[in-house]
Scaffold this motif. Structure first.
Motif, PDB file in Angstrom:
ATOM      1  N   GLU A  30      48.776   3.244  11.477  1.00 49.29           N
ATOM      2  CA  GLU A  30      47.511   3.524  10.801  1.00 49.29           C
ATOM      3  C   GLU A  30      46.339   2.913  11.564  1.00 49.29           C
ATOM      4  O   GLU A  30      45.309   3.568  11.790  1.00 49.29           O
ATOM      5  CB  GLU A  30      47.558   2.989   9.375  1.00 49.29           C
ATOM      6  CG  GLU A  30      46.335   3.317   8.546  1.00 49.29           C
ATOM      7  CD  GLU A  30      46.470   2.802   7.121  1.00 49.29           C
ATOM      8  OE1 GLU A  30      45.474   2.231   6.628  1.00 49.29           O
ATOM      9  OE2 GLU A  30      47.541   2.964   6.508  1.00 49.29           O
ATOM     10  N   SER A  31      46.491   1.678  11.983  1.00 52.26           N
ATOM     11  CA  SER A  31      45.443   0.982  12.726  1.00 52.26           C
ATOM     12  C   SER A  31      45.165   1.668  14.065  1.00 52.26           C
ATOM     13  O   SER A  31      44.014   1.909  14.432  1.00 52.26           O
ATOM     14  CB  SER A  31      45.851  -0.474  12.939  1.00 52.26           C
ATOM     15  OG  SER A  31      44.923  -1.142  13.740  1.00 52.26           O
ATOM     16  N   ASN A  33      45.929   4.783  14.961  1.00 51.42           N
ATOM     17  CA  ASN A  33      45.421   6.139  14.767  1.00 51.42           C
ATOM     18  C   ASN A  33      43.963   6.152  14.319  1.00 51.42           C
ATOM     19  O   ASN A  33      43.210   7.058  14.664  1.00 51.42           O
ATOM     20  CB  ASN A  33      46.312   6.924  13.809  1.00 51.42           C
ATOM     21  CG  ASN A  33      47.609   7.345  14.466  1.00 51.42           C
ATOM     22  OD1 ASN A  33      47.663   7.511  15.686  1.00 51.42           O
ATOM     23  ND2 ASN A  33      48.653   7.518  13.683  1.00 51.42           N
ATOM     24  N   ALA A  34      43.541   5.139  13.573  1.00 52.73           N
ATOM     25  CA  ALA A  34      42.130   5.037  13.194  1.00 52.73           C
ATOM     26  C   ALA A  34      41.274   4.822  14.442  1.00 52.73           C
ATOM     27  O   ALA A  34      40.207   5.431  14.582  1.00 52.73           O
ATOM     28  CB  ALA A  34      41.921   3.903  12.198  1.00 52.73           C
ATOM     29  N   ALA A  37      41.121   8.085  16.386  1.00 47.95           N
ATOM     30  CA  ALA A  37      40.168   8.994  15.752  1.00 47.95           C
ATOM     31  C   ALA A  37      38.733   8.599  16.078  1.00 47.95           C
ATOM     32  O   ALA A  37      37.851   9.465  16.181  1.00 47.95           O
ATOM     33  CB  ALA A  37      40.382   9.018  14.241  1.00 47.95           C
ATOM     34  N   GLY A  38      38.497   7.307  16.273  1.00 45.40           N
ATOM     35  CA  GLY A  38      37.171   6.818  16.627  1.00 45.40           C
ATOM     36  C   GLY A  38      36.834   6.985  18.100  1.00 45.40           C
ATOM     37  O   GLY A  38      35.732   6.666  18.529  1.00 45.40           O
TER      38      GLY A  38
END
Length: 84
Positions: A30-31, A33-34, A37-38
C-alpha cells in the motif's frame, strides 16, 4: 496465501547484500503503490515505476523491495525499489 513457495523463499536472497527476503505485507504494498501513484518511485537503476505492484519481496533490513511480476520474483539489482 503465499505468492512464493515457502521452500523457494528460504533460499532466495538480495542479489546485492545477500540478505534474506520476505514477502511484502499489505501495508508494504500500500505504501509503495501510493508513492508509485504519486510519481515519485524509481528503481535503483533509475527507471521510473509506473505500474502498481501486486506483490514483492522485501530485503531483511526493510530498505529495498523487489517486485514479483506474473508470479516470478525479479531479483535484479537494478530493479530494486527503495522503501524509504
Amino acid at each position: 496465501m503465499s505468492i512464493v513457495d515457502p521452500e523457494l523463499l528460504k533460499i532466495l536472497a538480495c542479489p546485492v547484500t545477500h540478505q534474506a527476503l520476505r514477502e511484502a505485507t499489505a501495508e508494504d504494498l500500500e505504501s509503495c503503490n501510493a508513492a508509485i501513484a504519486g510519481g515519485t518511485v524509481e528503481t535503483v537503476g533509475g527507471t521510473r515505476v509506473e505500474e502498481p505492484l501486486e506483490a514483492a519481496l522485501v530485503r531483511e533490513d526493510g530498505t529495498l523491495l523487489y517486485p514479483i511480476r506474473d508470479g516470478i520474483p525479479v531479483l535484479l539489482a537494478d530493479e530494486g525499489i527503495a522503501t524509504a
